[in-house]
Design a protein around this motif. Structure first.
Motif, PDB file in Angstrom:
ATOM      1  N   VAL A  90      18.612  72.216  25.086  1.00 31.59           N
ATOM      2  CA  VAL A  90      19.350  71.300  24.391  1.00 31.59           C
ATOM      3  C   VAL A  90      18.380  70.987  23.201  1.00 31.59           C
ATOM      4  CG1 VAL A  90      20.264  69.138  24.467  1.00 31.59           C
ATOM      5  CG2 VAL A  90      20.191  70.417  26.496  1.00 31.59           C
ATOM      6  N   THR A  91      18.958  70.728  22.083  1.00 28.29           N
ATOM      7  CA  THR A  91      18.326  70.346  20.869  1.00 28.29           C
ATOM      8  C   THR A  91      18.882  69.316  20.068  1.00 28.29           C
ATOM      9  OG1 THR A  91      17.382  71.123  18.487  1.00 28.29           O
ATOM     10  CG2 THR A  91      19.686  71.928  19.197  1.00 28.29           C
ATOM     11  N   LYS A  92      17.898  68.494  19.171  1.00 29.27           N
ATOM     12  CA  LYS A  92      18.434  67.299  18.403  1.00 29.27           C
ATOM     13  C   LYS A  92      18.232  67.613  16.914  1.00 29.27           C
ATOM     14  CE  LYS A  92      17.737  62.382  18.004  1.00 29.27           C
ATOM     15  NZ  LYS A  92      17.120  61.088  18.653  1.00 29.27           N
ATOM     16  N   TRP A  93      19.053  67.075  16.210  1.00 31.99           N
ATOM     17  CA  TRP A  93      18.756  67.028  14.721  1.00 31.99           C
ATOM     18  C   TRP A  93      17.835  66.015  14.360  1.00 31.99           C
ATOM     19  CZ3 TRP A  93      19.188  69.594  10.254  1.00 31.99           C
ATOM     20  CH2 TRP A  93      19.103  68.564   9.004  1.00 31.99           C
ATOM     21  N   VAL A  94      16.903  66.424  13.574  1.00 29.84           N
ATOM     22  CA  VAL A  94      15.888  65.387  12.989  1.00 29.84           C
ATOM     23  C   VAL A  94      15.738  65.574  11.491  1.00 29.84           C
ATOM     24  CG1 VAL A  94      14.646  64.965  15.151  1.00 29.84           C
ATOM     25  CG2 VAL A  94      13.813  67.111  13.778  1.00 29.84           C
ATOM     26  N   HIS A  95      15.466  64.533  10.560  1.00 30.32           N
ATOM     27  CA  HIS A  95      15.135  64.741   9.381  1.00 30.32           C
ATOM     28  C   HIS A  95      13.646  64.347   9.170  1.00 30.32           C
ATOM     29  CE1 HIS A  95      16.220  60.527   9.953  1.00 30.32           C
ATOM     30  NE2 HIS A  95      14.945  60.236   9.245  1.00 30.32           N
ATOM     31  N   THR A  96      13.283  64.920   8.001  1.00 29.66           N
ATOM     32  CA  THR A  96      11.690  64.619   7.551  1.00 29.66           C
ATOM     33  C   THR A  96      11.358  63.349   7.765  1.00 29.66           C
ATOM     34  OG1 THR A  96      12.048  66.708   5.961  1.00 29.66           O
ATOM     35  CG2 THR A  96      10.020  65.129   5.834  1.00 29.66           C
ATOM     36  N   GLY A  97      10.367  62.846   8.474  1.00 31.21           N
ATOM     37  CA  GLY A  97       9.771  61.725   8.485  1.00 31.21           C
ATOM     38  C   GLY A  97      10.342  61.077   9.937  1.00 31.21           C
ATOM     39  N   ALA A  98      11.241  61.873  10.717  1.00 29.22           N
ATOM     40  CA  ALA A  98      11.926  61.061  11.825  1.00 29.22           C
ATOM     41  C   ALA A  98      10.877  60.962  12.984  1.00 29.22           C
ATOM     42  CB  ALA A  98      13.220  61.747  12.105  1.00 29.22           C
TER      43      ALA A  98
END
Length: 397
Positions: A90-98
């Protein structure tokens, strides 16, 4: 008075003697980071924070457990479920700095994935900590960031802000009194038209003040002082709270040149007459602990003295580090002639990859400095340079 210039002090000797008589200022002030650029740090800075202070994503993409991507490539995709948490498969979206999910140890960059609905196709293998910034990766608690005497730059201000600084302690800028002298001078504020014959607008003080500000000082541009001893003495007494005093004019050997005589009577005249052309009448001295420079009245000679003595003097007062001033290597388009026995300040203009000396550039022609792109310093034991020779050119700031 005419005997004073029979023997001139070399530039190097004069500068050495002058700087030996200048003590750096140690008074400090606190200023905001928004105005700290080019100021000199008056404290050592050791970080009390980690930067970053949390484990964060270093790229836009998908937080994963690295072991789930083993063997993934453009020809061997691995499919994972997209969710708001991370676990095996299972994966989760992350943005830079999250903030990185606790269960995740890597980020697959978005360019290496294709997402359809809640399924993420992973096309690259990642290893543990790939694209993840660890706690303290940039700065750790206890790191020595800057030492006292550091010249602050925009990047330094950002580093200080990142560890929680809003203000910083710096050395106070030196106050430099700029005193124009001469009966022939007319204030620019009092004349709306061309001055009468025999009178000239006072512009040297303006130029000197702007150089002082550019080089890290606070100029105190005074009224014009007439050519008499009592007026010059009074001007000095009114500026004994300054950190440096600069006189413009009155340094030569004429009947109305009293500046150096008054300085000598109130303090100590270190040097009068320097082997530099133009700029020979320059005088250096002290009154108490205050360094004094008596600048020639001819504007180009004044520029030479500013570069050679005032600039290093301000740097010493302000504790500004000595960075090497790298010259440009340029080829001469025509020969340079110079006076043997003097350091010669030759103004030049760029012509492609070559430089050409300005012709007719006398010491009183200030516009020759504005027209010039740089200058060449010809040593006192060299009688000029030939066309085609490579020379060091210093840019006029």
């Amino acid at each position: 008075m005419g005997r004073i210039f029979k023997e001139q002090t070399s530039v190097d000797e004069a500068l050495k003697l002058f700087l030996e008589n200048i003590s750096p200022l140690r008074k400090t002030e606190e200023i905001s980071l928004e105005v700290c650029i080019d100021r000199i740090l008056a404290e050592t800075v050791v970080s009390e924070r980690n930067v970053p202070h949390y484990r964060r994503a270093a790229m836009d993409g998908y937080a994963v457990q690295a072991s789930d991507t083993l063997g993934a490539s453009t020809t061997n995709s691995i499919f994972m479920k997209l969710s708001n948490y991370v676990e095996e498969g299972v994966t989760k979206w992350v943005h830079t700095g999250a903030v990185m999910p606790v269960e995740a140890d890597a980020v697959v960059v978005v360019e290496d994935t294709v997402t359809v609905g809640d399924t993420v196709e992973v096309r690259a293998q990642v290893y543990p900590n790939k694209n993840v910034a660890q706690v303290g990766e940039d700065i750790k608690v206890g790191d020595l960031l800057f030492e006292e005497g550091h010249l602050l730059r925009p990047c330094d201000a950002a580093v200080l802000a990142s560890i929680g600084f809003e203000r910083v302690k710096v050395f106070r800028k030196p106050i430099v009194a700029v005193i124009p002298t001469g009966n022939e001078l007319v204030s620019r504020e009092k004349v709306e038209d061309i001055p009468p014959s025999g009178m000239v607008l006072e512009t040297n003080g303006l130029m000197v003040s702007l150089y002082v500000e550019k080089w890290g000082g606070i100029p105190r541009y005074t009224r014009i002082v007439p050519d008499d001893k009592e007026s010059i003495k009074k001007a000095i007494e009114e500026n004994l709270d300054a950190d440096m005093i600069l006189f413009s004019g009155g340094t030569s050997v004429g009947k109305r040149d009293y500046t150096t005589e008054v300085v000598a009577s109130m303090g100590k005249l270190l040097v009068h007459g320097i082997a530099v052309s133009p700029g020979k009448p320059t005088a250096l001295g002290t009154i108490g602990k205050i360094p004094v420079v008596c600048l020639p009245g001819y504007p180009v000679a004044e520029v030479v003295a500013l570069y050679l003595f005032v600039h290093p003097g301000i740097r010493r007062l302000a504790s500004i580090p000595d960075f090497p001033k790298l010259p440009l290597k340029k080829t001469l388009a025509t020969k340079i002639s110079s006076k043997i026995g003097y350091v010669n300040f030759i103004r030049v203009i760029f012509e492609g990859d070559r430089v050409r000396p300005l012709t007719g550039a006398k010491a009183g022609v200030l516009s020759s400095v504005s027209k010039a792109d740089g200058f060449v310093l010809v040593p006192q034991n060299v009688e000029g340079y030939e066309e085609g020779e490579e020379v060091d050119v210093f840019l006029i700031e």
